[in-house]
Each structure stands twice: as C-alpha cells, then as structure tokens.
Design an enzyme around this catalytic site. Structure first.
Site, short mmCIF file in Angstrom:
data_model
loop_
_atom_site.label_atom_id
_atom_site.label_comp_id
_atom_site.label_asym_id
_atom_site.label_seq_id
_atom_site.Cartn_x
_atom_site.Cartn_y
_atom_site.Cartn_z
N HIS B 56 20.13 -5.37 14.38
CA HIS B 56 19.01 -4.85 13.58
C HIS B 56 19.39 -3.55 12.87
O HIS B 56 19.21 -2.46 13.38
CB HIS B 56 17.82 -4.60 14.53
N HIS B 58 19.39 -1.50 8.95
CA HIS B 58 18.96 -1.48 7.55
C HIS B 58 20.06 -0.78 6.75
O HIS B 58 20.29 0.40 6.92
CB HIS B 58 17.64 -0.73 7.39
N LEU B 59 20.73 -1.57 5.90
CA LEU B 59 21.82 -0.99 5.10
C LEU B 59 21.32 -0.58 3.72
O LEU B 59 22.04 0.06 2.97
CB LEU B 59 22.98 -1.98 4.99
N ASP B 150 11.40 -8.40 8.87
CA ASP B 150 11.28 -7.09 9.52
C ASP B 150 10.75 -6.00 8.59
O ASP B 150 11.14 -5.91 7.43
CB ASP B 150 12.62 -6.63 10.08
N HIS B 177 9.02 -9.18 13.74
CA HIS B 177 8.51 -7.80 13.81
C HIS B 177 7.04 -7.94 14.19
O HIS B 177 6.20 -8.27 13.35
CB HIS B 177 8.69 -7.14 12.44
N HIS B 230 12.54 -4.94 18.31
CA HIS B 230 12.07 -3.64 18.83
C HIS B 230 10.79 -3.64 19.67
O HIS B 230 9.77 -3.12 19.28
CB HIS B 230 11.91 -2.64 17.69
N ASN B 276 8.45 2.91 13.11
CA ASN B 276 7.62 1.74 13.32
C ASN B 276 8.41 0.66 14.05
O ASN B 276 9.45 0.24 13.55
CB ASN B 276 7.16 1.19 11.96
N ASP B 303 17.76 -0.59 14.93
CA ASP B 303 16.77 -0.41 13.87
C ASP B 303 17.14 0.81 13.02
O ASP B 303 16.27 1.56 12.57
CB ASP B 303 15.35 -0.27 14.43
N HIS B 307 16.63 7.14 5.53
CA HIS B 307 15.70 7.56 4.48
C HIS B 307 16.21 8.86 3.87
O HIS B 307 16.73 9.71 4.58
CB HIS B 307 14.29 7.80 5.05
#
EC number: 3.5.2.3
Lengths: 326, 428
Positions: B56, B58-59, B150, B177, B230, B276, B303, B307
């Site tokens: 899990h 996020h790229l 997700d 999710h 998650h 989240n 996860d 940002h």
C-alpha cells in the site's frame, strides 16, 4: 512573552475572575460621557474574520475603539482569501503591516490555535470563534452576565459562580459556545447541565465536567440560568431531529416552561435568536431574558481581554498549553 | 557477475551467518563462506531480512509529481528497506486502464531502486459506479492482480460483490478501503472524547467496521478473497478474527502509524497527524498490535501518502490526509512489535515481506533467505536509536508524524536482485 486567548479551558479560576472584574471596570467607562480609554493608543488590532459574523466583529471593534486602538477590519469575502491565499500568508501579510493583536474568527476548528502556535506570526491571538471548537469571549460575557444577575454587580467582584446551576439547551454538538461555557462555568464552580436531543450531543460528552439530560422540563426547576443555543434550521435536513415543530415542542422555551424556573432564574441567549424555534417571542421579550444585556456586556468583556493581553502589566491570561509545546 | 558476501548477519534474527550473493541470486547461506572474489559487507550482528514488500504505497505519479514521483518514491522505498511496492491507483489520471498501469509499471522498471507493482482501480475514476476494465489491467504488461479504489470505499454492495466475483477469473484480489461514506461526511478525526472537545467532525469506528463486516460476508457468499486496507480499530480486529475463524478468505493490513500513534496527538491541531483512517485510541493501538502478533492482521503496509508542504502547513480542516511512511516503517514496527516482545524478526519478515508478497502475488519477492532465491535483501541495524530527521528523507515529501521522535533501528543496506540500492544508509 507572547500570550493568547484561544480556549476557555486555558483560563484558571483566578484568570477568569480577573477578566470579569476588569470588565466591570470597563463597563463603568460606558457610563461616562466620553466612552474612551487611552490604554491601547498606538496599538493596532486586526479583526480577521473568515466567517460572517456581524455581531461579534462589531463588538470587538467597539471594544478596540474604546481602548483607543487602531483597528483594521479584514473579512474574507472578496479578499485574497477567496483567491486561494492561505491562512498563513494572510496572517503574515497583516503582521508585516505591524499588527499587535489578531482577533480571529474562522470556520475551521483549531485555526486560532494554529495561528498562535505555528510560528507564523508573533502577534497576540484572540479567538473570536473557531468552527465548532471554542468561543472564549462569549463564555466570558455569559459568565459576566450570570454573575451580575445572580450575585450582583458590586457584590460579585472577586467572586466566582460557585454552586450556581446553569443549564445549556440546544445544539451542543455544533456549538463552540457550549464548549467554551462548559469549560469556563466549570472552572468558576458552577454546576452545568446540558439538555439536548441525543443526536445533538457529541459522542464523548460523558467525559465533560457537566451533567447531561434529554429532558428539559425536569431540568428547569433546578436551574438558576437557562442558556438557549440557536438551532440552525439546516440541521433538520441532516436528520438530527424530525421537524422544527417537534424540536420546538420538546426543547423550545415558551412562557409555560419559563414559569417552571425558579423566580430568580434568568434566560440567556448568545444570539442570533430564532424566535419560534428555540425561544418564543414571549420569553425573548421578557424581563428575565438577558440577550440584550449580553450584547452590552460583550463589549466590556472584550475590552477587558484586550486590555489584559496587550495593556495590563500582570499576565492575566495564561496559556499553559501553548508555552509547553514551544 | 559480481559477488557480495554479507558476513555475520543475523538472518531473520537468528544466529550470525554469512550470505553470499552471486549476481541476482543468493548463492549460499552458512558459516565462514569464502570471501574470495566478493565484495564484503560486514554485517556485524545486524539483522538480515528478505527485502520488504509494501502492499500500500502512494507514488503519486502520474499527476501529483509535486509530492512524489515513481523515482523519488522508489528511492524512499529502498531507503526504508523495500524491494517491492504496490502503487495505489488514485493518481491523476486514475490507474483504471491498462495504459495508466503500464505507465506506472514502466516508470518503476526505469527507476531501478525498487520493483513497482501497480494496483488497478476497481471502478472507473474511483467513482464506485462502474467496474473498470479489470481484466485488461491484469493482461497488460503490468499484470495487475490487486485492485483497489483506496482513498475511496467501494461502498455500493452490488459493485463490491461483482468486483469480488469478477476478479476470481484471473485470481485477483480486491483491497477495500473500508469507510462508510455517509457516516463519515465531513469527518476530520476519530470520533470520541478528543473530537468532542476539539470540535472536529468525527470519523466513527463503526464506519469502518460495518463495511468490513459486510465485505467479509460478501466474500463468503461469493467464495472470493478480500483484503482489508489499513485496519484501525479494535472492532475491526474482532470482525476479521471472527471471519477467519469461520474460514472466510480475508487478509488485512495495519499501518505503522496506527500501531504507534493515537488521536491524543490531534490536540495540537497539527495536520501532520491528519490521516485516513484517522489515528484512534490507545485501546485500538493495543488491539492492533496484538492482532498483528497473533496473525489476525496479516501484514504491515505503509499507506505512504506524500503531500507537499503547503497542504500540511495550514489549518486542520484545510489540510490533506496522509503521512509518508516508507522510510520509517521498519523502525516503527521494531518499536511497537519487536522491542515490546510481541514479534521476533522472523515475524517481521513474515508480516512485512513474505505475506504481503503472497497476498499481492509478487514474483521474486517475499522469498526465504536461502540458496537459489532472488537476492532481495535488507540489512537492519537494530541496535541503533536515533531521532527522525525528515530532511534526510529520499521522498519528495516531508509529512512525517515522527519528526524529532526517537525510534530504534535503521536500514543500512538494501539489495534488489543482488544490486545494492542502499549502502551504509546511502542510496546508490
């Protein structure tokens, strides 16, 4: 040292009593022909309002002007904020113009706390209402009003609200006024009861320093003051209660219900009132309702807060949580 | 081909041994292996694990290259000891077609730091309304087997049912999710004592638990496999435990931050703690640790959610949800699971490499450290303790909740098919 007023929970009993006593002094200024003190001459206060609030802004503005501060009013509508400028940039821009204090109203809970603790600016921060979190000057003016009415204007000086029974009725869940009042009234020794339909009480309310009831009628005879909170009509659409009429029947204060209160007990409302919803015209216009006095007292309280934060010699308002985390 | 001898490493935390890498594979594991012709890495009692696998991640590429790219994200992965990451589908455009998943897959190949296995969206645009072309993504060069919306929940029971059924045709799995959307409108943090005080919109545990309950029952009904992303509440643990005892084919993951942090931190209104599902209570944290230890929760997944600074340097309500995690995951797992005695290093290898590879059907990853296996390896200095300094992150983003916190353990070396991607804590 930087000092702020962010939450009513940050005030000790002595802080709060000092603010109330100072507000009584400020109130005497209002009785003079020239309602002005030179205390904040040369100091600049910005009223930074990201949320519509004519009453609170005007109240702060009146307080600032009576203390001879230079006042800048900033409202988000039509400003750079609507063009995507961040809170940080807005605050820094204002501070670059030489602002000593920022009175902030913001729709996001915690925004004043962020402003005071993120190192963005050095000015003193006064919370004029943030989201559904806190509205400390409202709680102070409410406590001031209760003390005047129940203890006395002169006899109340130096005193708290020990043992006074105060009931808050209405939308507790979405109310910063309720949160601030529970904190402050508890600190001042009052016994607080919240009355609301279960849908308008937050999960976790059981840990608050107060009682909770779903039944207004049984609470009224045991109340020295009943504080009504505005219930926004739009809550109805989110199924918090079935209809306005049902809410009004179960939790609205009308003449019959007011008659169940002890003779000395007062009815309070922070405004704006929704007549016919949480309060009937009969109650709103009665001598027992302090709504108009509360507005007057609001100016005195805000004068006291600004004076103590910016002008007073002794630190009146401590903010332990802020300093600890620095 | 080049040879590397890792000398004196505690393989999966066991007695010190030597591990000889020849080319892309482990040639031998044993004592006193000959160093001849090999570059020697003195492990000196460090722990050797199979390369970590993150189900899990996020790229952010394509679309949010300001927060992360496949290259920076895979560098962060290598720094954290990962050799394989599964890239979530909520990019711009969404990874809901063969074209997008192939792009992400190819970018991963080009990076060379870590294998990237794209996850495909379950529904078109993550909108929960219409199934994406799951078969086409599976048949693409990316060979997608894990599907997830997700960031959003596949909340429509019929769509979820169809997805669970449909992917059986090619052995896929849906990773849910779990978040009931109506119960979480305007949600800002865990609903409870702290949210009541702070006046922040509540994200109730039941919004997660009710969806998990529904989905395990759906999986049972249609005879499919389901993976729960998650897990964050004690109640979710109970439901998964019940489902497993009933023989339902369910797997579940927990993030490092849910193993360590609680909603008390939100009192600072610092959005670095905004995530989240939200940080929960101490009771939930303890239940999650116990569940990871006893196998109810199968794996740790980061996860990792980068940002840009401005999306966190603001008031709470305006801030983005998510935390970076690739570069601190193993340290947090050591802190919460190993140093507490709940899990040994073999258990860590299981939860962070073997099992995630199994669930995601990653080939060549999550393999034992033994002769003939691919040389995907991670060397951990477990005796180290140090403060987390985000300035040293390889990730493009710095939104870590651990800044300044002292954590144990440090990944010093990572090998991807025998090629060192991290040497002495530095990326190659």
């Amino acid at each position: 040292m930087q000092r702020h007023l962010i939450s009513a929970a940050d005030l000790t009993r002595d802080d709060a009593v000092l603010i109330l006593d100072t507000a009584e002094e400020m109130a005497r200024v209002a009785d003079r022909p020239i309602k002005k003190l030179p205390t904040l001459r040369g100091r600049t206060v910005v009223n930074l309002f990201f949320e519509d609030s004519t009453r609170t802004r005007i109240s702060f503005e009146a307080a600032e002007k009576r203390l001879s501060a230079d006042v800048i009013n900033f409202t988000a509508k039509g400003s750079s904020v609507s063009k995507g400028e961040s809170l940080k940039d807005t605050a820094q821009t204002l501070e670059a113009m030489g602002v000593d204090a920022v009175v902030i109203r913001h729709g996001a809970s915690g925004a004043p706390y962020r402003l005071a603790t993120s190192g963005w600016i050095d000015a003193a921060v006064v919370n004029a209402g943030d989201g559904t979190h806190q509205h400390p000057t409202q709680a102070l003016l409410d406590a001031f009003t209760v003390r005047r009415r129940l203890v006395g204007r002169d006899t109340g000086l130096g005193k708290d609200l020990d043992g006074r029974r105060i009931t808050l009725v209405g939308d507790i869940l979405h109310s910063r006024v309720a949160r601030s009042n529970v904190d402050l009234l508890h600190t001042l020794g009052a016994e607080v009861t919240l009355v609301a339909p279960p849908t308008l009480l937050p999960v976790g309310v059981e840990t608050w320093p107060c009682e909770v009831s779903y039944d207004l009628d049984s609470t009224l005879p045991k109340s020295d003051a009943v504080m009504l909170l505005r219930v926004q009509r739009e809550r109805m659409n989110a199924a918090f209660f079935p209809t306005e009429r049902e809410y009004s029947r179960r939790y609205g204060l009308d003449g019959d219900r007011m008659a169940k209160m002890p003779d000395h007990a007062v009815v309070m409302h922070p405004g704006p009132m929704v007549r016919g919803m949480e309060i009937t015209a009969e109650v709103a216009d009665s001598d027992r309702c302090t709504a108009v006095e509360q507005v007057t007292n609001g100016v005195s309280i805000r004068m006291a807060v600004l004076y103590l934060l910016l002008g007073g010699n002794e630190p009146a308002v401590s903010h332990a949580r802020t300093t600890e985390e620095k | 081909m080049s040879k590397t001898l890792i000398r004196g490493a505690k393989v999966l935390g066991g007695d010190p041994q030597d591990v000889l890498i020849d080319g892309a594979v482990v040639e031998a594991v044993g004592r006193n292996l000959p160093a001849e012709g090999a570059e020697v890495v003195e492990a000196d009692g460090k722990v050797l694990l199979p390369g970590l696998v993150d189900l899990h991640t996020h790229l952010r590429e394509p679309g949010r290259e300001d927060s992360e790219t496949v290259l920076t994200g895979t560098r962060a992965a290598a720094s954290g000891g990962y050799t394989n990451v599964f890239a979530m589908a909520n990019t711009f455009p969404v990874a809901d077609t063969a074209g997008v998943v192939e792009q992400v897959w190819r970018l991963g190949q080009e990076s060379g730091y870590c294998d990237v296995q794209p996850i495909g969206a379950v529904t078109v645009g993550l909108e929960g309304a219409k199934l994406a072309e799951l078969g086409a993504m599976h048949e693409s060069a990316a060979g997608v087997t894990v599907f997830s919306d997700d960031g959003k929940c596949v909340h429509d029971a019929v769509i979820m049912r169809r997805a669970l059924e449909y992917v059986k045709a090619f052995g896929g799995v849906v990773a849910q999710h779990a978040q009931e959307p109506r119960l979480t409108e305007g949600a800002q943090m865990n609903e409870g004592v702290v949210s009541a005080e702070l006046g922040l919109g509540g994200w109730p545990a039941v919004a997660e638990e009710s969806v998990i309950a529904r989905d395990v029952l759906l999986a049972e009904h249609v005879g499919s496999r389901v993976h729960i992303c998650h897990l964050s509440t004690a109640g979710s643990v109970e439901i998964v435990r019940w489902a497993k005892s009933r023989g339902i084919d369910v797997t579940a993951e927990v993030t490092p931050h849910h193993l360590l942090l609680t909603d008390e931190l939100v009192r600072s209104y610092n959005p670095v703690y905004k995530v989240n599902p939200p940080l929960r209570t101490e009771r939930d944290v303890m239940a999650l640790r116990e569940a990871l230890a006893d196998g109810t929760i199968d794996i740790v997944a980061t996860d990792h959610a980068p940002h840009p600074h401005e999306d966190k340097d603001c008031e709470w309500a305006a801030a983005a949800m998510g935390m970076v995690g690739l570069e601190t995951a193993l340290s947090v797992v050591q802190e919460t699971m190993v140093d507490t005695g709940l899990l040994d290093w073999a258990g860590v290898a299981d939860r962070m490499s073997f099992k995630p590879a199994q669930i995601g059907q990653a080939t060549g990853h999550g393999r034992p450290v033994s002769a003939g296996e691919p040389a995907n390896l991670t060397l951990v200095e477990s005796a180290y303790r140090g403060q987390v300094d985000p300035a040293g992150f390889a990730s493009r983003s710095r939104n870590t909740p651990y800044e300044g916190r002292e954590l144990p353990g440090r990944v010093t070396h990572t090998w991807l098919r025998g090629k060192a991607t991290l040497v002495d804590g530095k990326l190659t």
